[in-house]
Enzyme design. Structure first.
Site, PDB file in Angstrom:
ATOM      1  N   ASP A  95      45.061  41.422  38.061  1.00 32.04           N
ATOM      2  CA  ASP A  95      45.202  39.989  38.255  1.00 32.04           C
ATOM      3  C   ASP A  95      46.691  39.624  38.101  1.00 32.04           C
ATOM      4  OD1 ASP A  95      43.311  37.395  38.371  1.00 32.04           O
ATOM      5  OD2 ASP A  95      44.883  36.980  36.916  1.00 32.04           O
ATOM      6  N   HIS A 250      35.518  40.901  40.096  1.00 31.18           N
ATOM      7  CA  HIS A 250      36.965  40.876  39.883  1.00 31.18           C
ATOM      8  C   HIS A 250      37.396  41.698  38.673  1.00 31.18           C
ATOM      9  CE1 HIS A 250      41.010  39.205  40.127  1.00 31.18           C
ATOM     10  NE2 HIS A 250      40.922  38.780  38.888  1.00 31.18           N
TER      11      HIS A 250
END
Length: 270
Positions: A95, A250
């Site tokens: 991320d 994710h």
């Protein structure tokens, strides 16, 4: 352990001995994100260095949005490496941590051995992927509105945060954001580096990365397209490897820790 970076204290932990590897988390996490990877990497013969990036966990939280520019975040990583006795290290990021990892490999190439980017591809491909990626990135525009974004995410027991991200460890993530006051600092990453006009500047193309690089993307990622990762190959001058994980969302290191650990140990020289 802590290191002072121009008045900002960065907290980090070191586990194991051997070739150094730095693990960089993103939003809305802290170094705790890597709790399944640290033991596996230490057991494989690595010295594992895990900071709480500025704004998160036990690290300082400057109030100005400009204090979260990428160049300053890279400076934090390099200072942590130096304090931990690692002049050169593997760098792994997820991320925002992946964005910082790419930037570190670009700005301080001599200090990055191997690079691993989870979820987020090279900045040139992220910004060049067009409407499909921009559509997934809608929240980055919302996050520009100070106060409004904070209220939207945290209202009604963090209902929108829970619905939007699907974090596999939502309760712990919310508890950390509340306990450490990390929500606004975390949003300041977007405000400092993802200004809306940046999406109009396709002419801003960073150079290729020289380090051997592995990109990892998970099939149920709600925020990022596969193409922005696979096409990163064109922006890596060194050896490139791509790994797709089918099934996880994710936060693949939480949802498929054994597979992530296997890939990291296989790719990174100990």
């Amino acid at each position: 352990m802590r290191v002072d970076v121009d008045g900002v204290q960065i907290e980090y932990e070191v586990t194991g001995d051997g070739r150094p590897v730095v693990l960089l988390h993103g939003f809305p996490d802290s170094g705790r994100l890597w709790r399944h990877q640290v033991p596996a990497l230490a057991a494989a013969g690595f010295k594992v260095i895990v900071p709480d990036l500025r704004g998160y966990g036990r690290s300082d939280k400057p109030s100005e949005a400009t204090a979260y520019r990428l160049d300053l975040l890279v400076g934090d990583v390099l200072a942590v490496m130096s304090a931990a006795g690692a002049e050169r290290a593997h760098v792994v990021g997820h991320d925002w941590g992946a964005a910082v990892a790419w930037a570190t490999a670009l700005m301080a190439a001599d200090r990055v051995d191997h690079l691993v980017a989870l979820s987020v591809g090279h900045p040139a491909t992220f910004f060049g992927e067009g409407f499909e990626q921009q559509e997934k990135s809608w929240y980055m525009l919302l996050f520009q509105f100070a106060g409004i974004a904070e209220a939207w995410l945290s209202a009604d027991g963090w209902a929108n945060f829970r619905a939007w991200g699907g974090h596999p460890d939502t309760d712990a993530a919310v508890a950390e954001l509340e306990e450490n006051g990390s929500l606004t600092p975390g949003l300041n990453y977007y405000r400092a580096n993802m200004r809306p006009e940046r999406f109009l500047r396709s002419d801003l193309v960073p150079p290729p990365v020289r380090a051997p690089t592995m990109g990892m993307w998970s099939s149920e990622d709600f925020a990022l397209t596969e193409a922005q990762m696979t096409r990163s190959a064109a922006n890596v001058a060194g050896p490139w490897r791509y790994e797709r994980l089918d099934g996880p969302g994710h936060w693949m290191q939480l949802e498929a820790p054994n597979e992530v650990n296997r890939l990291l140990v296989d790719f990174l020289p100990a």
